[in-house]
Write an enzyme that holds these catalytic residues in place. Structure first.
Site, PDB file in Angstrom:
ATOM      1  N   LYS A  11      36.884  50.270  63.060  1.00 41.20           N
ATOM      2  CA  LYS A  11      37.499  51.187  64.016  1.00 41.20           C
ATOM      3  C   LYS A  11      38.726  51.862  63.385  1.00 41.20           C
ATOM      4  O   LYS A  11      39.187  51.453  62.308  1.00 41.20           O
ATOM      5  CB  LYS A  11      37.882  50.398  65.271  1.00 41.20           C
ATOM      6  CG  LYS A  11      36.669  49.824  66.020  1.00 41.20           C
ATOM      7  CD  LYS A  11      37.122  48.994  67.218  1.00 41.20           C
ATOM      8  CE  LYS A  11      35.936  48.477  68.008  1.00 41.20           C
ATOM      9  NZ  LYS A  11      36.393  47.713  69.206  1.00 41.20           N
ATOM     10  N   TYR A  51      29.452  53.700  74.270  1.00 46.95           N
ATOM     11  CA  TYR A  51      30.112  52.816  75.239  1.00 46.95           C
ATOM     12  C   TYR A  51      29.672  53.106  76.671  1.00 46.95           C
ATOM     13  O   TYR A  51      30.447  52.932  77.604  1.00 46.95           O
ATOM     14  CB  TYR A  51      31.626  52.940  75.099  1.00 46.95           C
ATOM     15  CG  TYR A  51      32.214  52.194  73.905  1.00 46.95           C
ATOM     16  CD1 TYR A  51      31.884  50.852  73.663  1.00 46.95           C
ATOM     17  CD2 TYR A  51      33.112  52.811  73.040  1.00 46.95           C
ATOM     18  CE1 TYR A  51      32.432  50.156  72.583  1.00 46.95           C
ATOM     19  CE2 TYR A  51      33.669  52.118  71.948  1.00 46.95           C
ATOM     20  CZ  TYR A  51      33.322  50.789  71.732  1.00 46.95           C
ATOM     21  OH  TYR A  51      33.872  50.106  70.674  1.00 46.95           O
ATOM     22  N   PHE A  59      39.862  50.511  81.183  1.00 46.58           N
ATOM     23  CA  PHE A  59      40.336  50.839  79.829  1.00 46.58           C
ATOM     24  C   PHE A  59      39.454  51.871  79.133  1.00 46.58           C
ATOM     25  O   PHE A  59      39.702  52.215  77.974  1.00 46.58           O
ATOM     26  CB  PHE A  59      40.427  49.569  78.971  1.00 46.58           C
ATOM     27  CG  PHE A  59      39.138  48.784  78.877  1.00 46.58           C
ATOM     28  CD1 PHE A  59      38.138  49.135  77.976  1.00 46.58           C
ATOM     29  CD2 PHE A  59      38.926  47.694  79.706  1.00 46.58           C
ATOM     30  CE1 PHE A  59      36.947  48.437  77.895  1.00 46.58           C
ATOM     31  CE2 PHE A  59      37.722  46.969  79.640  1.00 46.58           C
ATOM     32  CZ  PHE A  59      36.744  47.345  78.721  1.00 46.58           C
ATOM     33  N   ARG A  87      28.246  38.880  65.004  1.00 47.80           N
ATOM     34  CA  ARG A  87      29.139  38.650  66.156  1.00 47.80           C
ATOM     35  C   ARG A  87      30.011  37.422  65.911  1.00 47.80           C
ATOM     36  O   ARG A  87      31.197  37.417  66.245  1.00 47.80           O
ATOM     37  CB  ARG A  87      28.322  38.471  67.443  1.00 47.80           C
ATOM     38  CG  ARG A  87      27.637  39.716  67.946  1.00 47.80           C
ATOM     39  CD  ARG A  87      28.569  40.739  68.510  1.00 47.80           C
ATOM     40  NE  ARG A  87      29.193  40.338  69.757  1.00 47.80           N
ATOM     41  CZ  ARG A  87      29.904  41.154  70.537  1.00 47.80           C
ATOM     42  NH1 ARG A  87      30.080  42.434  70.191  1.00 47.80           N
ATOM     43  NH2 ARG A  87      30.444  40.713  71.646  1.00 47.80           N
ATOM     44  N   THR A  93      35.969  39.261  71.512  1.00 53.93           N
ATOM     45  CA  THR A  93      36.506  40.596  71.792  1.00 53.93           C
ATOM     46  C   THR A  93      38.032  40.594  71.821  1.00 53.93           C
ATOM     47  O   THR A  93      38.677  41.466  71.231  1.00 53.93           O
ATOM     48  CB  THR A  93      35.963  41.093  73.154  1.00 53.93           C
ATOM     49  OG1 THR A  93      34.538  41.047  73.109  1.00 53.93           O
ATOM     50  CG2 THR A  93      36.429  42.506  73.452  1.00 53.93           C
ATOM     51  N   ARG A 104      38.401  39.370  63.586  1.00 57.38           N
ATOM     52  CA  ARG A 104      39.404  39.620  64.628  1.00 57.38           C
ATOM     53  C   ARG A 104      40.460  38.522  64.662  1.00 57.38           C
ATOM     54  O   ARG A 104      41.645  38.797  64.858  1.00 57.38           O
ATOM     55  CB  ARG A 104      38.714  39.774  65.982  1.00 57.38           C
ATOM     56  CG  ARG A 104      37.966  41.108  66.097  1.00 57.38           C
ATOM     57  CD  ARG A 104      37.051  41.116  67.311  1.00 57.38           C
ATOM     58  NE  ARG A 104      36.480  42.425  67.580  1.00 57.38           N
ATOM     59  CZ  ARG A 104      35.474  42.619  68.437  1.00 57.38           C
ATOM     60  NH1 ARG A 104      34.948  41.588  69.088  1.00 57.38           N
ATOM     61  NH2 ARG A 104      35.009  43.835  68.642  1.00 57.38           N
ATOM     62  N   ASN A 114      41.114  45.874  67.979  1.00 56.16           N
ATOM     63  CA  ASN A 114      40.457  44.683  67.416  1.00 56.16           C
ATOM     64  C   ASN A 114      39.603  44.958  66.173  1.00 56.16           C
ATOM     65  O   ASN A 114      38.686  44.212  65.841  1.00 56.16           O
ATOM     66  CB  ASN A 114      39.687  43.918  68.498  1.00 56.16           C
ATOM     67  CG  ASN A 114      38.591  44.740  69.145  1.00 56.16           C
ATOM     68  OD1 ASN A 114      38.305  45.862  68.712  1.00 56.16           O
ATOM     69  ND2 ASN A 114      37.957  44.194  70.154  1.00 56.16           N
ATOM     70  N   HIS A 117      33.762  46.912  65.355  1.00 57.37           N
ATOM     71  CA  HIS A 117      32.683  46.843  66.342  1.00 57.37           C
ATOM     72  C   HIS A 117      31.477  46.179  65.714  1.00 57.37           C
ATOM     73  O   HIS A 117      31.176  46.410  64.538  1.00 57.37           O
ATOM     74  CB  HIS A 117      32.271  48.255  66.805  1.00 57.37           C
ATOM     75  CG  HIS A 117      30.990  48.236  67.580  1.00 57.37           C
ATOM     76  ND1 HIS A 117      30.943  47.901  68.919  1.00 57.37           N
ATOM     77  CD2 HIS A 117      29.699  48.433  67.195  1.00 57.37           C
ATOM     78  CE1 HIS A 117      29.671  47.913  69.318  1.00 57.37           C
ATOM     79  NE2 HIS A 117      28.902  48.234  68.296  1.00 57.37           N
ATOM     80  N   GLU A 128      22.191  51.562  69.204  1.00 63.66           N
ATOM     81  CA  GLU A 128      23.412  52.053  68.562  1.00 63.66           C
ATOM     82  C   GLU A 128      23.125  52.657  67.185  1.00 63.66           C
ATOM     83  O   GLU A 128      23.695  53.687  66.822  1.00 63.66           O
ATOM     84  CB  GLU A 128      24.433  50.918  68.446  1.00 63.66           C
ATOM     85  CG  GLU A 128      24.967  50.493  69.803  1.00 63.66           C
ATOM     86  CD  GLU A 128      25.849  49.245  69.737  1.00 63.66           C
ATOM     87  OE1 GLU A 128      26.071  48.705  68.633  1.00 63.66           O
ATOM     88  OE2 GLU A 128      26.310  48.810  70.814  1.00 63.66           O
TER      89      GLU A 128
END
Ligand code: DAT
Ligand code: MG
Length: 151
Positions: A11, A51, A59, A87, A93, A104, A114, A117, A128
């Site tokens: 990100k 998203y 948010f 993951r 998250t 993270r 964070n 993704h 995606e």
């Protein structure tokens, strides 16, 4: 199967903080294979699709603002159980909940920054990947270490 694929994106905060290499390093050293990679300025349209399930969250607007605040590095990684393993490697998250040793957990403090993704299911990953990449941008190749990582 070993052809499972997932979407990972560094990100804008991760790019600004020079963490692209750390993210790639962890996925490479685990034994996964990079099959697509690009840096881009993500559009509102792409992120709205990406998203879509978060549209109603409080948010959401700030998430899209942040995700368009600078370049992101999008990647597709392939391998056995790559969605679930990535993951785990990325961590929870909320970085406060993320285990040490995860990306993270090691590199971030706040849920809104964070670093990375990662797709959360095989179906989500397929959706995606098709949003972020053209088929022609994904490279099918076999590493020379394949028989050492798999049986
Ligand atoms: P993940 O990125 O772990 O899949 P998610 O899909 O639930 O998490 O949410 C997507 C992103 O939205 C997340 O990485 C950061 C942001 N986000 C989630 N929950 C948030 C919250 N409570 N406050 C601010 N940003 C949040
Ligand atoms: Mg998610």
């Amino acid at each position: 199967g070993i052809k499972e694929r997932t979407l990972v994106a560094v990100k804008p905060d991760g790019v600004q903080r020079r963490l692209i290499g750390d993210v790639i390093k962890r996925l490479e050293q685990r034994g996964f294979r990079l099959v697509g990679l690009k840096m881009l300025q993500a559009s509102d349209k792409l992120l709205a699709q990406h998203y879509v399930s978060l549209q109603k969250k409080p948010f959401y607007a700030s998430l899209l603002y942040y995700m368009t605040s600078g370049p992101v590095v999008a990647m597709v990684w392939e391998g056995h159980n790559v969605v679930r393993s990535t993951r785990m490697l990325v961590g929870s998250t909320d970085p406060a909940e993320a285990a040490l040793g995860t990306i993270r957990g090691d590199f971030s403090v706040h849920v809104s920054r964070n670093v990375v993704h990662a797709s959360d299911s095989v179906e989500g990953a397929e959706r995606e990947i098709s949003l972020w990449f053209q088929r022609s941008e994904l490279i099918d190749w076999e590493g020379c270490d394949h028989k050492n990582i798999y049986h």
